[in-house]
Design an enzyme around this catalytic site. Structure first.
Site, mmCIF file in Angstrom:
data_model
loop_
_atom_site.group_PDB
_atom_site.id
_atom_site.type_symbol
_atom_site.label_atom_id
_atom_site.label_comp_id
_atom_site.label_asym_id
_atom_site.label_seq_id
_atom_site.Cartn_x
_atom_site.Cartn_y
_atom_site.Cartn_z
ATOM 1 N N LYS A 30 0.795 -1.225 0.000
ATOM 2 C CA LYS A 30 0.000 0.000 0.000
ATOM 3 C C LYS A 30 0.835 1.287 0.000
ATOM 4 C CE LYS A 30 -4.072 -0.330 2.320
ATOM 5 N NZ LYS A 30 -5.096 -0.774 3.298
ATOM 6 N N ASP A 43 -10.005 3.763 2.312
ATOM 7 C CA ASP A 43 -10.191 3.132 3.630
ATOM 8 C C ASP A 43 -10.931 4.057 4.599
ATOM 9 O OD1 ASP A 43 -9.093 0.611 3.165
ATOM 10 O OD2 ASP A 43 -7.060 1.267 3.630
#
Length: 277
Positions: free
Chosen positions: A70, A107
């Site tokens: 990520k 997220d």
């Protein structure tokens, strides 16, 4: 005779076999009657750049990214959204027609949306939040809570220096609390979030004392295996409003699916069932 390309998307990580994203996206493709496929891809760090550069040539329109890639994809992307920059990680990639890779982080969106949908009376502005953990997920949670108007965030992590790094990045609305004092944070907190893997199947339990939980608090755990962690069970007993972690996974997937396949999917009971299969 001409054939339209079938759009492909997937999730990149290592390991990846445990990911629930493929069954979630397959469900949405099916219920919306769309052509397309979403596949799990176990990609080693050394191969990440080669894979990302090759995927658009194979018909991929985008991908989700999970551990351990990520942060690395931020360096490889041509365009990075402000929220991904703030969080320091990306979980959603869009392969544009001009060949550029666009990186975003959904997220925080997924986290807040899950709270708003499953705790409709939640008001982030009414009081402080307590956040357990200081990893990548915590960064997304902290950024989104501050954006939602939480006045103060108390944060505690087993390794204090990681919590201090978040404080340095996000500023004076964050207060670092020693891990041994983490239970004390709960006495003032109206929003409580576990962002650690503690309490997850196969991981050590979350041993933070929970007797300080307030009954007017909203408590959520990013762990969704089990769906009801000890934190959520104890919070229920204390009279708190509880929100499980599965919803964050479902809601964070919406923006990517919409960009890749052209339809905004809906999270409902059938979606939850599909993700839990």
């Amino acid at each position: 005779m001409s054939y339209d390309k079938v759009p492909l998307a997937g999730v990149i990580g290592s390991p990846i076999a445990h990911s629930k994203s493929p069954q979630l996206h397959a469900h949405w493709l099916k219920v919306n009657g769309l052509k397309g496929f979403y596949i799990p891809m176990d990609v080693a760090s050394d191969d990440l750049e080669t894979v990302l550069r090759t995927m658009p040539k194979m018909g991929f329109v985008g991908a989700n990214v999970t551990v351990p890639h990520k942060e690395k994809v931020m360096e490889l992307a041509d365009l990075v959204t402000d929220r991904a920059t703030l969080i320091g990680a990306a979980n959603t990639l869009i392969f544009r027609k001009d060949g550029k890779i666009h990186a975003d982080n959904t997220d925080g969106y997924g986290f807040i949306q899950n709270l708003r949908e499953n705790a409709p009376d939640w008001n982030p502005k009414t009081g402080p939040a307590a956040v357990l953990g200081a990893g990548g997920a915590a960064r997304a949670v902290v950024a989104s809570l501050l954006d939602a108007g939480v006045p103060e965030i108390m944060i505690s992590n087993r390794t204090r220096v990681r919590a201090e790094a978040l404080q340095a990045d996000f500023g004076s609305r964050l207060t670092v609390v020693d891990w041994v004092q983490a239970g004390n944070m709960l006495e003032d907190a109206l929003t409580v979030v576990n962002t650690t893997s503690l309490g997850m199947v196969g991981k050590p339990p979350l041993r933070v004392p929970l007797d300080g939980l307030r009954k007017d608090a909203v408590v959520t755990d990013l762990v969704y295996a089990p769906l009801k962690t000890r934190l959520l069970l104890e919070a229920e007993k204390a009279g708190c409003t509880t929100v499980d972690g599965l919803g964050m996974l479902l809601y964070q997937a919406i923006p990517g699916f919409e960009r890749w396949f052209g339809v905004r999917p809906v999270v409902d009971s059938a979606t939850r069932a599909a993700a839990l299969r």
